[in-house]
Write an enzyme that holds these catalytic residues in place. Sequence first.
Site, PDB file in Angstrom:
ATOM      1  CG  HIS A   1     -18.499   5.328  90.791  1.00  0.00           C
ATOM      2  ND1 HIS A   1     -17.176   4.592  90.548  1.00  0.00           N
ATOM      3  CD2 HIS A   1     -18.851   4.589  91.874  1.00  0.00           C
ATOM      4  CE1 HIS A   1     -16.906   4.015  91.688  1.00  0.00           C
ATOM      5  NE2 HIS A   1     -18.051   4.154  92.695  1.00  0.00           N
TER       6      HIS A   1
ATOM      7  CG  HIS B   1     -19.370   5.952  96.767  1.00  0.00           C
ATOM      8  ND1 HIS B   1     -17.992   5.903  97.382  1.00  0.00           N
ATOM      9  CD2 HIS B   1     -19.280   5.136  95.645  1.00  0.00           C
ATOM     10  CE1 HIS B   1     -17.276   4.770  96.817  1.00  0.00           C
ATOM     11  NE2 HIS B   1     -17.926   4.590  95.816  1.00  0.00           N
ATOM     12  CD  GLU B   2     -22.682   4.081  94.114  1.00  0.00           C
ATOM     13  OE1 GLU B   2     -22.302   3.814  93.071  1.00  0.00           O
ATOM     14  OE2 GLU B   2     -22.347   3.544  95.195  1.00  0.00           O
TER      15      GLU B   2
ATOM     16  CB  CYS C   1     -15.395   1.890  96.257  1.00  0.00           C
ATOM     17  SG  CYS C   1     -16.066   1.973  94.597  1.00  0.00           S
TER      18      CYS C   1
HETATM   19 NI    NI Z   1     -17.764   2.829  94.313  1.00  0.00          NI
END
Ligand code: NI
Length: 181
Positions: A149, A145-146, A103
């Site tokens: 966030h 993953h995104e 990341c």
């Molecule tokens: Ni990330």
Amino acid sequence: MKHPILKMGDARLLRVAENVLEFDTPELHQLIADMFETMKHANGAGLAAPQIGVNLQLVIFGSSEVGRDNPRYPNAAAIPLTVLINPTITPLSEATDDAWEGCLSVPGLRGLVPRWSRLRYQGWNQFGHIIDREVEGFHARVVQHECDHLNGILYPMRIKDLSQFGYTEVLFPELDPNADD
Ligand code: NI
């Protein structure tokens, strides 16, 4: 304009992001252009608005050059360049895969993270057009993953076995050292 990327420990990475309410505005287009510039400069596979301190439900990912390998993820299949706003994710089966993730907000490290193998994601692009896709593998992983966030979740929080977390240069010495994250 390239922006600094916030690093783990910054409380702004732990917030739940707010919905984008207006599409196709000059401000939104500028923000997305800045995010692409920032992601490209860092050789990222994706970037979420909260990573540059903008608390909106907006992520970008993928590569404009199909077949071009990202030096941070040399074995990854190409993902279409995507702007995804106000997303929802629905797993399509119980199956999960473990794979190594990094990341841009956690530079120099990689961890083994379980993710849904197949999923549907829905949302809008910057023009307010609907995005609705079913994906698997690395594409599905990047989306998860995104979108994490946007809920204040960084991948180290998803690692099941912390012995599978370490420095990229030690775990993967064959990777391009200039692609530090
Ligand atoms: Ni990330």
